[in-house]
Design a protein around this motif. Sequence first.
Motif, PDB file in Angstrom:
ATOM      1  N   ASP A  70      -0.862   9.394   6.823  1.00 42.19           N
ATOM      2  CA  ASP A  70      -1.798   9.090   5.811  1.00 42.19           C
ATOM      3  C   ASP A  70      -1.172   8.256   4.380  1.00 42.19           C
ATOM      4  O   ASP A  70      -1.802   7.713   3.654  1.00 42.19           O
ATOM      5  N   LEU A  71       0.343   8.302   4.531  1.00 41.59           N
ATOM      6  CA  LEU A  71       0.945   7.563   3.512  1.00 41.59           C
ATOM      7  C   LEU A  71       0.909   6.104   3.732  1.00 41.59           C
ATOM      8  O   LEU A  71       1.248   5.309   2.687  1.00 41.59           O
ATOM      9  N   GLU A  72       0.505   5.585   4.991  1.00 44.17           N
ATOM     10  CA  GLU A  72       0.508   4.269   5.318  1.00 44.17           C
ATOM     11  C   GLU A  72      -0.022   3.337   4.292  1.00 44.17           C
ATOM     12  O   GLU A  72       0.365   2.145   3.801  1.00 44.17           O
ATOM     13  N   ASP A  73      -0.977   3.602   3.667  1.00 42.42           N
ATOM     14  CA  ASP A  73      -2.077   2.873   2.894  1.00 42.42           C
ATOM     15  C   ASP A  73      -1.779   3.135   1.235  1.00 42.42           C
ATOM     16  O   ASP A  73      -2.370   2.724   0.573  1.00 42.42           O
ATOM     17  N   ILE A  74      -0.825   3.981   1.024  1.00 40.40           N
ATOM     18  CA  ILE A  74      -0.665   4.521  -0.292  1.00 40.40           C
ATOM     19  C   ILE A  74       0.556   3.701  -1.084  1.00 40.40           C
ATOM     20  O   ILE A  74       1.635   3.671  -0.587  1.00 40.40           O
ATOM     21  N   PRO A  75       0.197   3.085  -2.139  1.00 36.29           N
ATOM     22  CA  PRO A  75       1.342   2.516  -2.890  1.00 36.29           C
ATOM     23  C   PRO A  75       2.445   3.316  -3.289  1.00 36.29           C
ATOM     24  O   PRO A  75       2.347   4.373  -4.099  1.00 36.29           O
ATOM     25  N   LEU A  76       3.721   3.209  -2.926  1.00 35.11           N
ATOM     26  CA  LEU A  76       4.889   4.227  -2.954  1.00 35.11           C
ATOM     27  C   LEU A  76       5.680   3.508  -3.927  1.00 35.11           C
ATOM     28  O   LEU A  76       6.036   2.296  -4.006  1.00 35.11           O
ATOM     29  N   VAL A  77       6.485   4.413  -4.607  1.00 30.59           N
ATOM     30  CA  VAL A  77       7.700   4.023  -5.477  1.00 30.59           C
ATOM     31  C   VAL A  77       8.846   4.911  -4.896  1.00 30.59           C
ATOM     32  O   VAL A  77       8.933   6.124  -4.973  1.00 30.59           O
ATOM     33  N   LEU A  78       9.839   4.178  -4.232  1.00 29.49           N
ATOM     34  CA  LEU A  78      11.057   4.835  -3.631  1.00 29.49           C
ATOM     35  C   LEU A  78      12.239   4.376  -4.046  1.00 29.49           C
ATOM     36  O   LEU A  78      12.342   3.192  -4.481  1.00 29.49           O
ATOM     37  N   ALA A 111       8.489   6.995   9.404  1.00 30.72           N
ATOM     38  CA  ALA A 111       7.270   5.883   9.707  1.00 30.72           C
ATOM     39  C   ALA A 111       7.569   5.199  10.901  1.00 30.72           C
ATOM     40  O   ALA A 111       6.709   4.995  11.660  1.00 30.72           O
ATOM     41  N   LEU A 112       8.800   4.860  11.307  1.00 32.94           N
ATOM     42  CA  LEU A 112       9.159   4.089  12.584  1.00 32.94           C
ATOM     43  C   LEU A 112       8.604   5.056  13.880  1.00 32.94           C
ATOM     44  O   LEU A 112       8.215   4.497  14.655  1.00 32.94           O
ATOM     45  N   ARG A 113       9.312   6.311  13.517  1.00 36.96           N
ATOM     46  CA  ARG A 113       8.784   7.063  14.868  1.00 36.96           C
ATOM     47  C   ARG A 113       7.287   7.040  14.864  1.00 36.96           C
ATOM     48  O   ARG A 113       6.809   7.421  16.137  1.00 36.96           O
ATOM     49  N   GLN A 114       6.392   7.247  13.726  1.00 36.12           N
ATOM     50  CA  GLN A 114       5.000   7.338  13.784  1.00 36.12           C
ATOM     51  C   GLN A 114       4.650   5.828  14.055  1.00 36.12           C
ATOM     52  O   GLN A 114       3.106   5.983  14.245  1.00 36.12           O
ATOM     53  N   GLY A 115       4.974   5.040  13.848  1.00 34.62           N
ATOM     54  CA  GLY A 115       4.663   3.426  14.268  1.00 34.62           C
ATOM     55  C   GLY A 115       3.816   3.174  12.958  1.00 34.62           C
ATOM     56  O   GLY A 115       2.567   2.408  13.383  1.00 34.62           O
ATOM     57  N   ILE A 116       4.121   3.488  11.916  1.00 31.28           N
ATOM     58  CA  ILE A 116       3.314   3.068  10.648  1.00 31.28           C
ATOM     59  C   ILE A 116       4.394   2.330   9.848  1.00 31.28           C
ATOM     60  O   ILE A 116       5.594   2.117   9.781  1.00 31.28           O
ATOM     61  N   ARG A 117       4.027   1.580   8.759  1.00 28.98           N
ATOM     62  CA  ARG A 117       4.671   0.947   7.684  1.00 28.98           C
ATOM     63  C   ARG A 117       4.236   1.389   6.501  1.00 28.98           C
ATOM     64  O   ARG A 117       3.188   1.439   6.133  1.00 28.98           O
ATOM     65  N   LEU A 118       5.533   1.694   5.806  1.00 25.82           N
ATOM     66  CA  LEU A 118       5.312   2.186   4.175  1.00 25.82           C
ATOM     67  C   LEU A 118       4.968   1.167   3.222  1.00 25.82           C
ATOM     68  O   LEU A 118       5.503   0.119   3.426  1.00 25.82           O
TER      69      LEU A 118
END
Length: 303
Positions: free
Chosen positions: A188-196, A211-218
């Motif tokens: 569910d982090l996929e669509d959340i604006p993140l500061v890393l 993220a790569l393992r789950q097939g999503i883009r942060l």
Amino acid sequence: MTHNIDIQTLRLFLKVAELGNISRAADALSLTQPSVSRSLKALEQTLNAPLFYRTGRGVQPTAIGLLAIEQARKIVEGCDGFVRDIRERSGGPSGVVSIALLTAYMRAFAADLFDEVQQKYPGVILRMVESFSAQHEEWLSSGQVDIALTTQYRALRVANEDVLAQSDLALIGQKPLGSLSQDIPFRDLEDIPLVLPASPNGLRVRMEEEALRQGIRLRIIFEADSIEAQLALIRRSRCYAIWSEHLARQENYVNKLYIRRIVEPTLPRYVVLRTTTHHPLSRAAREVAHLLRKLINDAHAVR
């Protein structure tokens, strides 16, 4: 025949090898160039081997010179260790101990550690610095610090380490996302604006691997390594940082920020106490490491 070589000659030899120039070595040792040259020549005669090639820019060690450097360094370090150990055993621990603390731990424990050391070991002088985990590891490997706190994000890497704290990663923000006590799946982090933090920070690497393992883009909208910069941004904008739950508690943000633990999977963060292997650890450094470990363990025990 017995050949005597004093420790100061070996120190001189190592300084010339370090600087690659007899004149600069003489200046560093507050000696004259001719006296340094004479000492080197006498050492080469005693060893019956040329230790340096003379060049237009200075000197370079010969093959046998490289071997001599390695052996001389062991002798000098052993002599220094002998003097240090005997002095410490004849009295209390003494000398300078360098420590690298993570920012939050510097705020939480620096003053208490100073008080403890002053009370128990007045002959010890603390030198404290703070930076990020990767910098701490560099300082440890080069011997610039004796003790450091580092962070790890994989259990396999900390199997034989001195782990002082373990806490799961959490989503941290000013604006609520769901229930305050509700966990959030990593997906569910996929669509959340993140500061890393910027790569190759360990947290950033771990997040991107998952993220790569789950097939999503942060969705990373800002890169900031410091806690202060991340906090300033998430307070002003509708965006979120990734901290450990313990860090949020330690910084007393539990009642000020929305905190949701990341699950599926949970991602642990380990705080590890490490000591340098660049040189033998002094008794003073060992005692300070013990005090730091106890302070952090006691603080965690009461939470």
